[in-house]
Design a protein around this motif. Structure first.
Motif, short mmCIF file in Angstrom:
data_model
loop_
_atom_site.label_atom_id
_atom_site.label_comp_id
_atom_site.label_asym_id
_atom_site.label_seq_id
_atom_site.Cartn_x
_atom_site.Cartn_y
_atom_site.Cartn_z
N SER A 48 -12.56 30.13 0.19
CA SER A 48 -13.82 29.44 -0.09
C SER A 48 -13.53 28.02 -0.57
N ASN A 49 -14.57 27.22 -0.67
CA ASN A 49 -14.49 25.85 -1.21
C ASN A 49 -13.49 24.98 -0.43
N LEU A 50 -13.55 25.05 0.89
CA LEU A 50 -12.63 24.25 1.71
C LEU A 50 -13.06 22.78 1.71
N VAL A 51 -12.13 21.91 1.37
CA VAL A 51 -12.37 20.46 1.34
C VAL A 51 -11.33 19.79 2.25
N LEU A 52 -11.77 18.87 3.11
CA LEU A 52 -10.91 18.15 4.04
C LEU A 52 -11.16 16.66 3.90
N THR A 53 -10.08 15.88 3.70
CA THR A 53 -10.18 14.42 3.66
C THR A 53 -9.11 13.83 4.57
N ALA A 54 -9.33 12.57 4.99
CA ALA A 54 -8.38 11.89 5.86
C ALA A 54 -8.27 10.43 5.46
N GLN A 55 -7.06 9.90 5.52
CA GLN A 55 -6.81 8.49 5.25
C GLN A 55 -6.06 7.89 6.42
N VAL A 56 -6.74 6.98 7.14
CA VAL A 56 -6.11 6.28 8.26
C VAL A 56 -5.18 5.22 7.68
N PHE A 57 -3.91 5.25 8.10
CA PHE A 57 -2.91 4.38 7.50
C PHE A 57 -3.21 2.92 7.82
N GLY A 58 -3.11 2.07 6.79
CA GLY A 58 -3.29 0.64 6.99
C GLY A 58 -4.72 0.18 7.04
N THR A 59 -5.65 1.02 6.59
CA THR A 59 -7.06 0.64 6.59
C THR A 59 -7.31 -0.49 5.60
N SER A 60 -8.08 -1.49 6.03
CA SER A 60 -8.43 -2.61 5.17
C SER A 60 -9.76 -3.17 5.64
N THR A 61 -10.23 -4.19 4.93
CA THR A 61 -11.47 -4.84 5.35
C THR A 61 -11.32 -5.44 6.74
N GLN A 62 -10.16 -6.02 7.00
CA GLN A 62 -9.90 -6.62 8.32
C GLN A 62 -9.61 -5.57 9.38
N ASN A 63 -9.07 -4.43 8.98
CA ASN A 63 -8.70 -3.36 9.91
C ASN A 63 -9.33 -2.04 9.47
N PRO A 64 -10.63 -1.89 9.66
CA PRO A 64 -11.33 -0.70 9.15
C PRO A 64 -10.88 0.61 9.78
N ASN A 65 -10.23 0.54 10.94
CA ASN A 65 -9.78 1.76 11.63
C ASN A 65 -8.26 1.89 11.64
N GLY A 66 -7.60 1.18 10.71
CA GLY A 66 -6.16 1.29 10.59
C GLY A 66 -5.42 0.08 11.11
N ASP A 67 -4.11 0.07 10.90
CA ASP A 67 -3.28 -1.08 11.24
C ASP A 67 -2.72 -1.03 12.65
N GLY A 68 -3.12 -0.02 13.43
CA GLY A 68 -2.63 0.10 14.80
C GLY A 68 -1.52 1.09 14.99
N SER A 69 -0.97 1.62 13.87
CA SER A 69 0.11 2.60 13.99
C SER A 69 -0.40 3.95 14.48
N GLY A 70 -1.69 4.24 14.24
CA GLY A 70 -2.27 5.51 14.64
C GLY A 70 -2.00 6.66 13.69
N THR A 71 -1.36 6.38 12.55
CA THR A 71 -0.99 7.44 11.61
C THR A 71 -2.15 7.76 10.67
N VAL A 72 -2.41 9.05 10.49
CA VAL A 72 -3.47 9.52 9.61
C VAL A 72 -2.90 10.59 8.68
N ASN A 73 -3.17 10.46 7.40
CA ASN A 73 -2.75 11.46 6.41
C ASN A 73 -3.94 12.35 6.07
N PHE A 74 -3.78 13.66 6.28
CA PHE A 74 -4.84 14.63 6.01
C PHE A 74 -4.51 15.42 4.74
N ASN A 75 -5.53 15.70 3.95
CA ASN A 75 -5.42 16.58 2.80
C ASN A 75 -6.53 17.62 2.87
#
Length: 365
Positions: A48-75
């Motif tokens: 129960s109580n499953l929580v999923l989050t993701a952080q796209v590597f290199g995300t910033s104001t200039q690069n809202p979808n990441g820095d182009g590496s394509g790496t995503v960290n999931f928790n």
């Protein structure tokens, strides 16, 4: 009376033994059915109580979808979970023992992925999902910049030569002569000429990467200036690598750019396949007012679910691709300029020569 008393005692003893056995049996049932047990027939608590989050590597104001590496960290985390399974939205699924997972996407450009995670305890599970946008910087997998003067690089290009109409009643004879194909000043030039040559009244060239380079999916980009004159028919296109065993149109054809001088400045993006060939092809046009006087960038974004056509990064055609179509295999490149024929149309009687100029071609992952 003595006999009856003994019978009574015997019955009482039997009753006591039976009750004791029932108590022991009932206790055993209770023990075996307790939550969280691991024995046979046990009941397992569902997570129960499953929580999923993701952080796209290199995300910033200039690069809202990441820095182009394509790496995503999931928790991800769930109460009473002993293992997890994650479906990453690009066809990849992984079993994961902990709630931390890192993944690198490879689809170039910015792509929307729906990611599912399931938390397991035995056979019991719960699931949740999130949607992420990931930018993957394209990497060049093949290119020709045409920077060395002379003949095209023979490790990259071959030629189709000869006349005979090429299935479309075309008027030219294709050659590999420097008169018809040459690199000069950083530009590949395909020169269409009016001249008598081996029974034809016109000459031109047709280059192709068949047997040298082919690929499946990606972005193809070419910068080119088109020839002019009634009857000219330049094209930047692709054919299925299996054409030798699967004849056209079943092999598939992707025309990234076609232009005919008799329809000046109208750019065609077209696909040919079984049931959609010749005049029944799937085609869309875009007007480019300086197609024959300036260089423009012609490109496609070819994926398993769609093929998108662009001129100068302006999208003008989206074709829905499916697994039943031939556009899910390797294709090779072709550059040519025909003249006349079924699509090129009437040739201007005053036509003498014109040049199809290609600055570069690049294939990205």
């Amino acid at each position: 009376m003595i006999q009856n008393t003994n019978v009574t005692k015997l019955n009482t003893w039997r009753t006591t033994i039976l009750l004791s056995s029932l108590i022991v049996f009932a206790f055993g049932l209770i023990s075996c059915s307790s939550d969280g047990g691991s024995g046979g027939g046990s009941t397992v608590t569902t997570p129960s109580n499953l929580v999923l989050t993701a952080q796209v590597f290199g995300t910033s104001t200039q690069n809202p979808n990441g820095d182009g590496s394509g790496t995503v960290n999931f928790n991800f985390n769930a109460t009473n979970a002993t293992s997890y399974k994650i479906a990453l939205g690009d066809g990849v699924t992984q079993d994961v023992s902990s709630g931390v997972y890192s993944y690198t996407y490879t689809t170039s450009g910015t792509t929307n992925f729906k990611v599912f995670v399931s938390a397991y305890n035995g056979a019991n599970f719960i699931s949740t999902s999130i949607t992420i946008n990931v930018y993957v910087a394209p990497t060049t997998v093949w290119s020709d910049e045409f920077n060395i003067d002379g003949a095209p690089n023979n490790s990259k290009w071959g030629y189709d030569v000869g006349g005979g109409g090429w299935g479309n009643n075309e008027a030219q004879n294709y050659t590999n002569r420097a008169d018809n194909v040459i690199i000069q000043g950083g530009v590949l030039k395909i020169i269409i000429k009016k001249e008598n040559y081996q029974g034809s009244n016109y000459t031109s060239a047709r280059l192709l990467t068949k047997g040298k380079f082919s690929f499946k999916y990606g972005k193809v980009e070419m910068r080119a200036k088109l020839p002019s004159g009634g009857g000219t028919w330049p094209a930047l296109w692709m054919l299925g690598d299996n054409i030798s065993t699967t004849p056209w149109p079943a092999c598939g054809e992707i025309d990234m750019m076609e232009h005919v001088g008799n329809q000046l400045n109208k750019i065609f993006g077209t696909l040919h396949y079984t049931g959609h060939s010749g005049g029944n092809a799937d085609s869309t046009t875009l007007t480019v007012s300086t197609a024959t006087t300036d260089f423009h960038i012609y490109s496609i974004d070819w994926r398993a679910d769609a093929i998108k056509f662009y001129v100068d990064n302006q999208l003008f055609k989206t074709f829905v691709n499916t697994s039943s179509l031939p556009f899910n295999q390797n294709f090779f490149l072709i550059f040519n300029c025909a003249i006349g024929g079924d699509f090129g149309g009437a040739i201007d009687p005053n036509f003498a020569s014109s040049t199809f100029e290609i600055d570069y071609v690049r294939v990205y992952n």
